[in-house]
Scaffold this motif. Sequence first.
Motif, mmCIF file in Angstrom:
data_model
loop_
_atom_site.group_PDB
_atom_site.id
_atom_site.type_symbol
_atom_site.label_atom_id
_atom_site.label_comp_id
_atom_site.label_asym_id
_atom_site.label_seq_id
_atom_site.Cartn_x
_atom_site.Cartn_y
_atom_site.Cartn_z
ATOM 1 N N ASP A 318 49.848 45.891 3.868
ATOM 2 C CA ASP A 318 48.794 44.781 3.504
ATOM 3 C C ASP A 318 47.682 44.960 4.595
ATOM 4 O O ASP A 318 46.544 45.032 4.652
ATOM 5 C CB ASP A 318 49.463 43.239 3.677
ATOM 6 N N ILE A 319 47.955 45.227 6.255
ATOM 7 C CA ILE A 319 46.635 45.365 7.373
ATOM 8 C C ILE A 319 46.142 46.502 6.715
ATOM 9 O O ILE A 319 44.820 47.305 6.751
ATOM 10 C CB ILE A 319 47.719 45.611 8.486
ATOM 11 N N GLN A 320 47.191 47.501 6.507
ATOM 12 C CA GLN A 320 46.292 49.531 6.447
ATOM 13 C C GLN A 320 45.817 48.949 4.980
ATOM 14 O O GLN A 320 44.303 49.885 5.302
ATOM 15 C CB GLN A 320 47.696 49.757 6.990
ATOM 16 N N GLY A 321 45.847 48.202 4.305
ATOM 17 C CA GLY A 321 45.335 48.255 2.995
ATOM 18 C C GLY A 321 43.804 47.668 3.077
ATOM 19 O O GLY A 321 42.514 47.919 2.436
ATOM 20 N N ILE A 322 44.425 46.200 3.509
ATOM 21 C CA ILE A 322 42.565 45.065 3.928
ATOM 22 C C ILE A 322 41.959 46.140 4.776
ATOM 23 O O ILE A 322 40.471 45.686 5.016
ATOM 24 C CB ILE A 322 43.066 44.428 4.189
ATOM 25 N N GLN A 323 42.749 46.728 5.631
ATOM 26 C CA GLN A 323 41.451 47.422 7.234
ATOM 27 C C GLN A 323 40.737 48.389 6.251
ATOM 28 O O GLN A 323 39.833 49.028 6.845
ATOM 29 C CB GLN A 323 42.031 47.917 8.215
ATOM 30 N N GLU A 324 40.995 49.360 5.033
ATOM 31 C CA GLU A 324 41.116 50.417 4.715
ATOM 32 C C GLU A 324 39.369 49.777 4.084
ATOM 33 O O GLU A 324 37.821 50.726 3.228
ATOM 34 C CB GLU A 324 41.335 51.099 3.559
ATOM 35 N N LEU A 325 39.537 47.712 2.996
ATOM 36 C CA LEU A 325 38.083 47.537 2.276
ATOM 37 C C LEU A 325 37.125 46.957 3.306
ATOM 38 O O LEU A 325 35.987 47.249 3.326
ATOM 39 C CB LEU A 325 38.858 46.893 1.894
ATOM 40 N N TYR A 326 37.531 46.108 4.715
ATOM 41 C CA TYR A 326 36.871 46.372 5.096
ATOM 42 C C TYR A 326 36.733 46.405 6.502
ATOM 43 O O TYR A 326 35.968 45.848 7.622
ATOM 44 C CB TYR A 326 36.819 44.645 5.475
ATOM 45 N N GLY A 327 37.616 47.328 7.660
ATOM 46 C CA GLY A 327 38.153 47.517 9.134
ATOM 47 C C GLY A 327 38.470 46.822 9.906
ATOM 48 O O GLY A 327 38.770 46.338 8.907
ATOM 49 N N SER A 328 38.710 46.874 10.505
ATOM 50 C CA SER A 328 39.682 45.768 12.089
ATOM 51 C C SER A 328 39.083 44.686 12.272
ATOM 52 O O SER A 328 37.838 44.856 12.611
ATOM 53 C CB SER A 328 39.644 46.892 12.902
ATOM 54 N N ASN A 329 39.509 43.880 12.721
ATOM 55 C CA ASN A 329 39.414 42.649 13.297
ATOM 56 C C ASN A 329 38.940 43.014 15.029
ATOM 57 O O ASN A 329 39.925 43.882 15.155
ATOM 58 C CB ASN A 329 40.334 41.597 13.711
ATOM 59 N N PRO A 330 37.634 43.037 15.308
ATOM 60 C CA PRO A 330 38.184 43.739 16.857
ATOM 61 C C PRO A 330 38.705 42.941 18.532
ATOM 62 O O PRO A 330 39.010 43.984 19.117
ATOM 63 C CB PRO A 330 35.858 43.880 17.202
ATOM 64 N N ASN A 331 39.634 42.204 17.752
ATOM 65 C CA ASN A 331 40.150 41.581 19.229
ATOM 66 C C ASN A 331 41.761 42.177 18.282
ATOM 67 O O ASN A 331 42.653 41.363 18.591
ATOM 68 C CB ASN A 331 39.242 39.785 18.700
ATOM 69 N N TYR A 332 41.741 42.172 17.347
ATOM 70 C CA TYR A 332 43.013 42.351 16.609
ATOM 71 C C TYR A 332 44.071 43.388 17.582
ATOM 72 O O TYR A 332 43.604 44.401 18.087
ATOM 73 C CB TYR A 332 43.220 42.983 15.533
ATOM 74 N N ASN A 333 45.233 42.564 17.901
ATOM 75 C CA ASN A 333 46.115 44.005 18.815
ATOM 76 C C ASN A 333 47.204 45.006 18.425
ATOM 77 O O ASN A 333 47.877 45.290 19.594
ATOM 78 C CB ASN A 333 46.572 42.506 19.407
ATOM 79 N N GLY A 334 47.220 44.704 17.381
ATOM 80 C CA GLY A 334 47.839 45.245 16.237
ATOM 81 C C GLY A 334 49.568 45.093 16.041
ATOM 82 O O GLY A 334 50.249 45.490 15.445
ATOM 83 N N SER A 335 49.546 43.344 16.422
ATOM 84 C CA SER A 335 50.471 43.592 16.337
ATOM 85 C C SER A 335 50.703 41.996 15.234
ATOM 86 O O SER A 335 50.198 42.593 14.183
ATOM 87 C CB SER A 335 51.632 42.525 17.484
ATOM 88 N N SER A 336 51.738 41.199 14.961
ATOM 89 C CA SER A 336 51.634 39.931 13.927
ATOM 90 C C SER A 336 50.161 39.748 13.445
ATOM 91 O O SER A 336 49.614 39.628 14.635
ATOM 92 C CB SER A 336 52.774 38.766 14.043
#
Length: 373
Positions: A318-336
């Motif tokens: 899910d995270i890979q898909g949504i980040q391909e569309l919008y990029g990542s939250n700068p504060n996202y730590n890569g966990s849950s």
Amino acid sequence: MVSSHKQTNMRFHVLCAAIILPLLTTSVSARFFPNAPSMPPSSPPNATTGGWDAFKRFAGCHAGDKADGLAKLKEYFHYFGYIPNSNFTDDFDDAFEQALKTYQHNFNLNTTGQLDDATLNQIVSPRCGNADIVNGSSSMNSGKSTPSTSGHFHTVGHYTFFDGKPVWPESKRDLTYGFLPDNQLSDTVKAVFTSAFERWAAVTPLTFTETDSYYSADLRIAFYTGDHGDGEAFDGVLGTLAHAFSPTNGRFHLDNDENWVATGDVTKSSISSAIDLESVAVHEIGHLLGLGHSSVEEAIMYPTITARTKKVDLASDDIQGIQELYGSNPNYNGSSTTPSQESESTNNSGAYTAAPRWSFGILLAVGFGLLML
């Protein structure tokens, strides 16, 4: 001068009108959103009358067979995009065999092309009403390499997008959401959706803000029953649970006939058909943002969820898909993703219930009887 008898009658009639007219206003609103009209032929069979469970009688059917009622199962496959045409017979023909193999592939089943028990159990599972295949294109289980931070490709994703890959524009990074006023949702129920939105906000640069203005909101959430005018009729308890439209449509509809559980542990519910509200909300929000279905069973965007199951954490797919569309939250730590907050139950069973729906005919009969006294 008005006699005391006439005064009494006038007061009584005024009292009756004061009691009945507000109820009639409520019934008009309920009639505006029909409760359970017959479903159009393009809709999936009615789960409340054993429509989907009845498919289990086709166990063992394979190419060349003819089984009474198989056309209804073909309607199911047509509804979710596996069969393009809608002129169905009860013959297990080559087109249906191919559709069945595609379905089995999408759901990680043995591609036997036969209606085995595992396939039928998957078919009768409650699910999202959005199609798995759009315009004949299926990529649920196609597999796609995703890059690591070092630039190497080392994981495989199965997330998908809507046809044309629609997204919310960069000018819309703070999306508003509102609730249909007629549903009269409690703050507790609304908080479930807030939690669901936070899970997507945690991994993207998007933010979500509730607004009281439903009709001007970017994302519009509503509970309906039966045919509610968008060509995607609901079918009662279980079957299809909800559906949502791709960006930038913004519509998110849930089946009001479900036994929604907004708080507490849905896995311990005494109701066999209990459905966790947040689990479905997180999935449908993924559609609102542009994600299609995934074949990864752990993913939020997997099309089905069984009753009395809670599934709210975004998977890596899910995270890979949504980040391909919008990029990542700068504060996202890569966990849950953000955990949900437990809140008070909306009723004794913990199940969501909409405002009472009045019967127009009954109210007229009661009102007429009172006026005749």
